[in-house]
Write a protein that holds these residues in place. Structure first.
Motif, short mmCIF file in Angstrom:
data_model
loop_
_atom_site.label_atom_id
_atom_site.label_comp_id
_atom_site.label_asym_id
_atom_site.label_seq_id
_atom_site.Cartn_x
_atom_site.Cartn_y
_atom_site.Cartn_z
N LEU A 1 0.81 -1.21 0.00
CA LEU A 1 0.00 0.00 0.00
C LEU A 1 0.85 1.27 0.00
CD1 LEU A 1 -3.01 0.93 0.26
CD2 LEU A 1 -2.63 0.99 2.73
N VAL B 1 -4.51 2.57 5.47
CA VAL B 1 -5.53 2.44 4.43
C VAL B 1 -6.32 3.74 4.30
CG1 VAL B 1 -7.60 1.20 3.68
CG2 VAL B 1 -5.70 -0.05 4.75
N THR C 1 -4.15 6.55 2.82
CA THR C 1 -3.97 6.41 1.38
C THR C 1 -5.23 6.80 0.62
OG1 THR C 1 -2.38 4.62 1.74
CG2 THR C 1 -3.33 4.80 -0.45
N LEU C 2 -6.38 6.37 1.11
CA LEU C 2 -7.65 6.72 0.45
C LEU C 2 -7.90 8.22 0.48
CD1 LEU C 2 -10.02 3.85 1.66
CD2 LEU C 2 -8.99 4.15 -0.60
N TRP D 1 -5.88 9.95 -2.11
CA TRP D 1 -6.49 9.79 -3.44
C TRP D 1 -7.72 10.69 -3.60
CZ3 TRP D 1 -11.09 6.51 -4.38
CH2 TRP D 1 -11.43 6.46 -5.74
N LEU E 1 -3.67 6.07 -7.32
CA LEU E 1 -3.67 4.74 -6.73
C LEU E 1 -3.30 3.72 -7.77
CD1 LEU E 1 -6.82 4.50 -4.39
CD2 LEU E 1 -4.42 4.47 -3.73
N THR E 2 -2.30 2.89 -7.48
CA THR E 2 -1.87 1.85 -8.41
C THR E 2 -2.59 0.54 -8.10
OG1 THR E 2 -0.07 1.06 -7.00
CG2 THR E 2 0.41 2.95 -8.45
N PRO E 3 -2.61 -0.38 -9.06
CA PRO E 3 -3.20 -1.69 -8.78
C PRO E 3 -2.55 -2.40 -7.60
CG PRO E 3 -2.89 -1.40 -11.14
CD PRO E 3 -2.22 -0.24 -10.48
N GLN F 1 -1.34 -0.96 -4.94
CA GLN F 1 -1.88 -0.36 -3.73
C GLN F 1 -3.28 -0.88 -3.42
OE1 GLN F 1 -1.04 3.83 -4.94
NE2 GLN F 1 -0.16 4.02 -2.89
N LEU F 2 -4.08 -1.04 -4.46
CA LEU F 2 -5.43 -1.59 -4.25
C LEU F 2 -5.34 -3.01 -3.72
CD1 LEU F 2 -7.22 -0.25 -7.47
CD2 LEU F 2 -7.45 0.58 -5.11
N ALA G 1 -4.38 -2.79 -0.07
CA ALA G 1 -5.52 -2.42 0.78
C ALA G 1 -6.44 -3.62 1.00
CB ALA G 1 -6.29 -1.27 0.13
N ALA G 2 -6.66 -4.39 -0.05
CA ALA G 2 -7.53 -5.58 0.08
C ALA G 2 -6.91 -6.60 1.04
CB ALA G 2 -7.76 -6.20 -1.30
#
Length: 307
Positions: free
Chosen positions: A134, A247, A250-251, A254, A261-263, A265-266, A269-270
């Protein structure tokens, strides 16, 4: 019972979510280069307010216990976080801070008698991996003192969480929260003066609004929720909620600051959210096999009739 525990978890999770807004408030509202001053103003006025509202002072052992807990949870933790932030990229500091749930789980085994399960260990490792995806940049540099400060911050905060669970105060929650905030703020005052000097001569309206938010919402309100969760829930379960802070930060970066947000980072977060959820699950206990019960007189009579 389940709904009550779930509501406690959700309310406690508000604390790290609020702490995740600290970066945004600091960068957008506060004067630059004064993180320790922000920490003092965040802790000391909030603590004095809670003490004034509750009109309770520590008694007996709680004078030194409040000092210890306030130093661990607030004073020493924020000071070490300051050193780590200045000597390390934020992603490295956050990743090392994500070790805290694993440290709490280990300390809780010895000090609280909590059972360290494989699920908790795997969730802790996943949490560190998720936070690193992240926030960690591939160009991040390492500094020995910065790494030591970040790791030390995770250790002192973890110790504070476990001791907060072990030492249950008979006083109201808001009172003990105030004691810790005052103690942590007082510990930070000489460090702040030595490192940053006296406060600025003038502050803007935005500065005052930012400091007020950090003191009232980020400290008085959030720490009360956090310590309430520690009182009511397992220390290990509570500390995993702390992974929500990066999390949220970071949100907000954004949504508010327009950061990309990069893939990866997503995905991070998940993974963090999955680790938090898995850590909260209670182990399924296997039912013990029923003990052998000798046949009753009625059973023997029925068997005789069949013969």
């Amino acid at each position: 019972m389940l709904n009550n525990r779930l509501s406690l978890l959700l309310v406690t999770a508000l604390a790290p979510a609020i702490w995740g807004t600290t970066y945004l408030v600091t960068t957008e509202f506060l004067p630059p280069g004064r993180p320790l001053l922000a920490a003092v103003i965040r802790a000391l006025p909030a603590g004095l307010l809670l003490v004034a509202l509750t009109r309770r002072l520590p008694k007996g052992d709680w004078w030194w216990r409040s000092l210890v807990l306030g130093t661990l949870n607030i004073g020493a933790f924020l000071a070490l976080l300051f050193v780590a932030a200045y000597r390390l990229p934020g992603g490295v500091a956050a990743t090392l801070g994500a070790l805290q749930p694993l440290i709490v789980a280990g300390l809780a085994t010895g000090l609280l008698g909590e059972r360290l399960t494989r699920r908790i260990v795997l969730a802790g490792v996943a949490g560190v991996a998720g936070v690193s995806l992240l926030v960690l940049q591939s160009t991040a540099r390492l500094d020995a003192l910065g790494v030591a400060a970040a790791a030390g911050g995770a250790v002192v905060m973890a110790t504070g969480v476990v001791l907060s669970k072990r030492w249950t105060s008979p006083a109201p929650l808001l009172a003990t929260t105030g004691w810790q905030l005052v103690a942590g703020g007082l510990v930070l005052v000489p460090v702040t003066l030595a490192v940053e000097g006296p406060p600025p001569a003038s502050l803007s309206g935005a500065n005052l609004a930012g400091y007020a938010y950090l003191a009232l919402v980020g400290a008085a309100f959030a720490y009360a929720l956090w310590f309430r969760g520690i009182r009511a829930l397992s220390a290990t379960h509570v500390t995993f909620l702390g992974l929500l802070s990066p999390v949220v930060a970071t949100l907000l970066g954004w949504l508010v600051l327009g950061q990309r947000l990069t893939p990866w980072q997503l995905l991070g977060a998940a993974i963090v959210l999955a680790a938090v959820v898995v850590a909260q699950l209670k182990p399924v206990r296997r039912k013990r096999a029923e003990e052998y019960q000798p046949p009753t007189t009625t059973d023997r009579d029925a068997d005789a009739e069949m013969v």
